[in-house]
Scaffold this motif. Structure first.
Motif, PDB file in Angstrom:
ATOM      1  N   ILE A 141       0.858  -1.176   0.000  1.00 41.07           N
ATOM      2  CA  ILE A 141       0.000   0.000   0.000  1.00 41.07           C
ATOM      3  C   ILE A 141       0.897   1.229   0.000  1.00 41.07           C
ATOM      4  CG2 ILE A 141      -1.740   1.306   1.263  1.00 41.07           C
ATOM      5  CD1 ILE A 141      -2.650  -1.384   2.453  1.00 41.07           C
ATOM      6  N   HIS A 142       0.720   2.074  -0.986  1.00 42.93           N
ATOM      7  CA  HIS A 142       1.522   3.291  -1.081  1.00 42.93           C
ATOM      8  C   HIS A 142       0.757   4.456  -0.467  1.00 42.93           C
ATOM      9  CE1 HIS A 142       4.566   1.502  -3.650  1.00 42.93           C
ATOM     10  NE2 HIS A 142       3.576   0.882  -4.272  1.00 42.93           N
ATOM     11  N   THR A 143       1.401   5.154   0.436  1.00 41.34           N
ATOM     12  CA  THR A 143       0.797   6.342   1.028  1.00 41.34           C
ATOM     13  C   THR A 143       1.713   7.527   0.769  1.00 41.34           C
ATOM     14  OG1 THR A 143       1.855   5.924   3.151  1.00 41.34           O
ATOM     15  CG2 THR A 143      -0.358   5.046   2.861  1.00 41.34           C
ATOM     16  N   ALA A 144       1.140   8.695   0.693  1.00 37.95           N
ATOM     17  CA  ALA A 144       1.924   9.905   0.464  1.00 37.95           C
ATOM     18  C   ALA A 144       2.769  10.215   1.700  1.00 37.95           C
ATOM     19  CB  ALA A 144       0.991  11.076   0.167  1.00 37.95           C
ATOM     20  N   TRP A 145       3.974  10.653   1.467  1.00 39.81           N
ATOM     21  CA  TRP A 145       4.842  11.057   2.571  1.00 39.81           C
ATOM     22  C   TRP A 145       4.367  12.399   3.114  1.00 39.81           C
ATOM     23  CZ3 TRP A 145      10.667  10.187   1.103  1.00 39.81           C
ATOM     24  CH2 TRP A 145      10.889   8.831   0.884  1.00 39.81           C
ATOM     25  N   PRO A 146       4.534  12.625   4.413  1.00 39.08           N
ATOM     26  CA  PRO A 146       4.204  13.936   4.969  1.00 39.08           C
ATOM     27  C   PRO A 146       5.066  15.030   4.333  1.00 39.08           C
ATOM     28  CG  PRO A 146       4.502  12.319   6.713  1.00 39.08           C
ATOM     29  CD  PRO A 146       4.954  11.674   5.437  1.00 39.08           C
ATOM     30  N   SER A 147       4.568  16.215   4.321  1.00 40.77           N
ATOM     31  CA  SER A 147       5.291  17.348   3.766  1.00 40.77           C
ATOM     32  C   SER A 147       6.638  17.528   4.468  1.00 40.77           C
ATOM     33  CB  SER A 147       4.449  18.620   3.944  1.00 40.77           C
ATOM     34  OG  SER A 147       5.152  19.737   3.474  1.00 40.77           O
ATOM     35  N   GLY A 148       7.678  17.730   3.704  1.00 39.75           N
ATOM     36  CA  GLY A 148       9.006  17.994   4.257  1.00 39.75           C
ATOM     37  C   GLY A 148       9.864  16.767   4.501  1.00 39.75           C
ATOM     38  N   VAL A 149       9.303  15.559   4.350  1.00 43.33           N
ATOM     39  CA  VAL A 149      10.079  14.343   4.563  1.00 43.33           C
ATOM     40  C   VAL A 149      10.982  14.111   3.354  1.00 43.33           C
ATOM     41  CG1 VAL A 149       9.959  11.825   4.839  1.00 43.33           C
ATOM     42  CG2 VAL A 149       8.394  13.298   6.107  1.00 43.33           C
ATOM     43  N   ILE A 150      12.304  13.976   3.611  1.00 44.65           N
ATOM     44  CA  ILE A 150      13.260  13.785   2.516  1.00 44.65           C
ATOM     45  C   ILE A 150      13.689  12.326   2.369  1.00 44.65           C
ATOM     46  CG2 ILE A 150      14.113  16.162   2.611  1.00 44.65           C
ATOM     47  CD1 ILE A 150      16.617  15.037   4.085  1.00 44.65           C
ATOM     48  N   ALA A 151      13.452  11.511   3.394  1.00 43.32           N
ATOM     49  CA  ALA A 151      13.752  10.074   3.334  1.00 43.32           C
ATOM     50  C   ALA A 151      12.918   9.381   4.395  1.00 43.32           C
ATOM     51  CB  ALA A 151      15.235   9.815   3.565  1.00 43.32           C
ATOM     52  N   ASP A 175      29.420  24.982   7.154  1.00 48.56           N
ATOM     53  CA  ASP A 175      28.090  24.457   6.848  1.00 48.56           C
ATOM     54  C   ASP A 175      28.258  23.220   5.957  1.00 48.56           C
ATOM     55  OD1 ASP A 175      25.305  24.363   6.795  1.00 48.56           O
ATOM     56  OD2 ASP A 175      25.218  25.542   4.948  1.00 48.56           O
ATOM     57  N   ILE A 176      27.913  22.037   6.491  1.00 47.32           N
ATOM     58  CA  ILE A 176      28.085  20.792   5.737  1.00 47.32           C
ATOM     59  C   ILE A 176      26.818  19.917   5.856  1.00 47.32           C
ATOM     60  CG2 ILE A 176      30.599  20.589   5.590  1.00 47.32           C
ATOM     61  CD1 ILE A 176      30.600  19.145   8.219  1.00 47.32           C
ATOM     62  N   PRO A 177      25.744  20.317   5.167  1.00 52.74           N
ATOM     63  CA  PRO A 177      24.492  19.566   5.260  1.00 52.74           C
ATOM     64  C   PRO A 177      24.610  18.132   4.747  1.00 52.74           C
ATOM     65  CG  PRO A 177      24.339  21.223   3.540  1.00 52.74           C
ATOM     66  CD  PRO A 177      25.619  21.466   4.277  1.00 52.74           C
ATOM     67  N   GLU A 178      25.505  17.872   3.798  1.00 49.49           N
ATOM     68  CA  GLU A 178      25.650  16.518   3.263  1.00 49.49           C
ATOM     69  C   GLU A 178      26.071  15.543   4.361  1.00 49.49           C
ATOM     70  OE1 GLU A 178      27.576  19.103   2.117  1.00 49.49           O
ATOM     71  OE2 GLU A 178      26.316  19.693   0.434  1.00 49.49           O
ATOM     72  N   LYS A 179      26.996  15.950   5.230  1.00 40.90           N
ATOM     73  CA  LYS A 179      27.442  15.080   6.322  1.00 40.90           C
ATOM     74  C   LYS A 179      26.306  14.849   7.306  1.00 40.90           C
ATOM     75  CE  LYS A 179      30.918  14.400   9.920  1.00 40.90           C
ATOM     76  NZ  LYS A 179      30.129  13.343  10.468  1.00 40.90           N
ATOM     77  N   ALA A 180      25.545  15.897   7.623  1.00 40.36           N
ATOM     78  CA  ALA A 180      24.411  15.750   8.541  1.00 40.36           C
ATOM     79  C   ALA A 180      23.386  14.780   7.965  1.00 40.36           C
ATOM     80  CB  ALA A 180      23.768  17.107   8.807  1.00 40.36           C
ATOM     81  N   ASN A 181      23.094  14.892   6.680  1.00 43.43           N
ATOM     82  CA  ASN A 181      22.109  14.001   6.056  1.00 43.43           C
ATOM     83  C   ASN A 181      22.606  12.554   6.023  1.00 43.43           C
ATOM     84  OD1 ASN A 181      20.323  16.106   5.667  1.00 43.43           O
ATOM     85  ND2 ASN A 181      20.958  16.469   3.559  1.00 43.43           N
ATOM     86  N   THR A 182      23.896  12.365   5.739  1.00 43.71           N
ATOM     87  CA  THR A 182      24.467  11.018   5.738  1.00 43.71           C
ATOM     88  C   THR A 182      24.405  10.403   7.127  1.00 43.71           C
ATOM     89  OG1 THR A 182      25.923  11.518   3.874  1.00 43.71           O
ATOM     90  CG2 THR A 182      26.567   9.679   5.299  1.00 43.71           C
ATOM     91  N   ASP A 183      24.797  11.177   8.146  1.00 41.93           N
ATOM     92  CA  ASP A 183      24.743  10.686   9.528  1.00 41.93           C
ATOM     93  C   ASP A 183      23.306  10.359   9.946  1.00 41.93           C
ATOM     94  OD1 ASP A 183      27.480  11.049   9.628  1.00 41.93           O
ATOM     95  OD2 ASP A 183      27.392  12.863  10.870  1.00 41.93           O
ATOM     96  N   ALA A 184      22.360  11.199   9.531  1.00 40.20           N
ATOM     97  CA  ALA A 184      20.948  10.972   9.867  1.00 40.20           C
ATOM     98  C   ALA A 184      20.434   9.703   9.196  1.00 40.20           C
ATOM     99  CB  ALA A 184      20.103  12.177   9.456  1.00 40.20           C
ATOM    100  N   ARG A 185      20.821   9.481   7.960  1.00 39.75           N
ATOM    101  CA  ARG A 185      20.396   8.280   7.239  1.00 39.75           C
ATOM    102  C   ARG A 185      20.936   7.017   7.916  1.00 39.75           C
ATOM    103  NH1 ARG A 185      18.323   9.192   2.024  1.00 39.75           N
ATOM    104  NH2 ARG A 185      18.417  11.377   1.434  1.00 39.75           N
ATOM    105  N   GLU A 186      22.191   7.056   8.335  1.00 42.47           N
ATOM    106  CA  GLU A 186      22.781   5.898   9.012  1.00 42.47           C
ATOM    107  C   GLU A 186      22.066   5.612  10.335  1.00 42.47           C
ATOM    108  OE1 GLU A 186      26.958   6.772   9.284  1.00 42.47           O
ATOM    109  OE2 GLU A 186      27.254   6.510   7.129  1.00 42.47           O
ATOM    110  N   ARG A 187      21.771   6.669  11.104  1.00 38.41           N
ATOM    111  CA  ARG A 187      21.068   6.481  12.379  1.00 38.41           C
ATOM    112  C   ARG A 187      19.654   5.972  12.155  1.00 38.41           C
ATOM    113  NH1 ARG A 187      21.614   9.355  17.241  1.00 38.41           N
ATOM    114  NH2 ARG A 187      23.817   9.190  16.743  1.00 38.41           N
ATOM    115  N   ALA A 188      18.969   6.529  11.144  1.00 42.17           N
ATOM    116  CA  ALA A 188      17.596   6.103  10.845  1.00 42.17           C
ATOM    117  C   ALA A 188      17.562   4.629  10.442  1.00 42.17           C
ATOM    118  CB  ALA A 188      17.006   6.974   9.737  1.00 42.17           C
TER     119      ALA A 188
END
Length: 105
Positions: free
Chosen positions: A5-15, A77-90
């Motif tokens: 079942i596919h549901t729409a992601w909430p607004s602002g969710v990037i992953a 300012d290094i958003p790429e590192k923050a996003n990578t770290d967040a993905r690994e934790r998630a």
């Protein structure tokens, strides 16, 4: 045969990561107010990993303070590192969290 079942992601969710219990860990980016050491205020990016089952939230700031060889420091300012770290934790959280999705009103 299972049905997806596919549901729409909430607004602002990037992953989004599916947990063992069927909840999700959603990554979002927010701008937060920050006061620098010199008293000047501004906004900075922050990636959040939030579980919709157990409500665990982890924050990953887009900036890091770097220190120079001669005692100076600066913020980078290094958003790429923050996003990578967040993905690994998630991903790690999703592999072990057994909480089911919280009911919505």
């Amino acid at each position: 045969m299972s049905q997806t079942i596919h549901t729409a992601w909430p607004s602002g969710v990037i992953a989004r990561y599916l947990t063992v219990g069927g909840a999700t860990v959603d990554l979002t980016v927010e701008q937060v107010r920050h006061t620098f050491p010199d008293g000047i205020s501004g906004t900075r990016g922050l990636t959040l990993a939030t579980c919709t089952g157990c409500s665990t939230t982890s924050e990953f700031p887009h900036w890091q303070t770097r220190k120079g060889t001669y005692g100076g420091s600066w913020d980078e300012d290094i958003p790429e590192k923050a996003n990578t770290d967040a993905r690994e934790r998630a991903q790690a959280h999703a592999e072990t969290c057994r909480a089911m999705p919280q009911q919505t009103a």
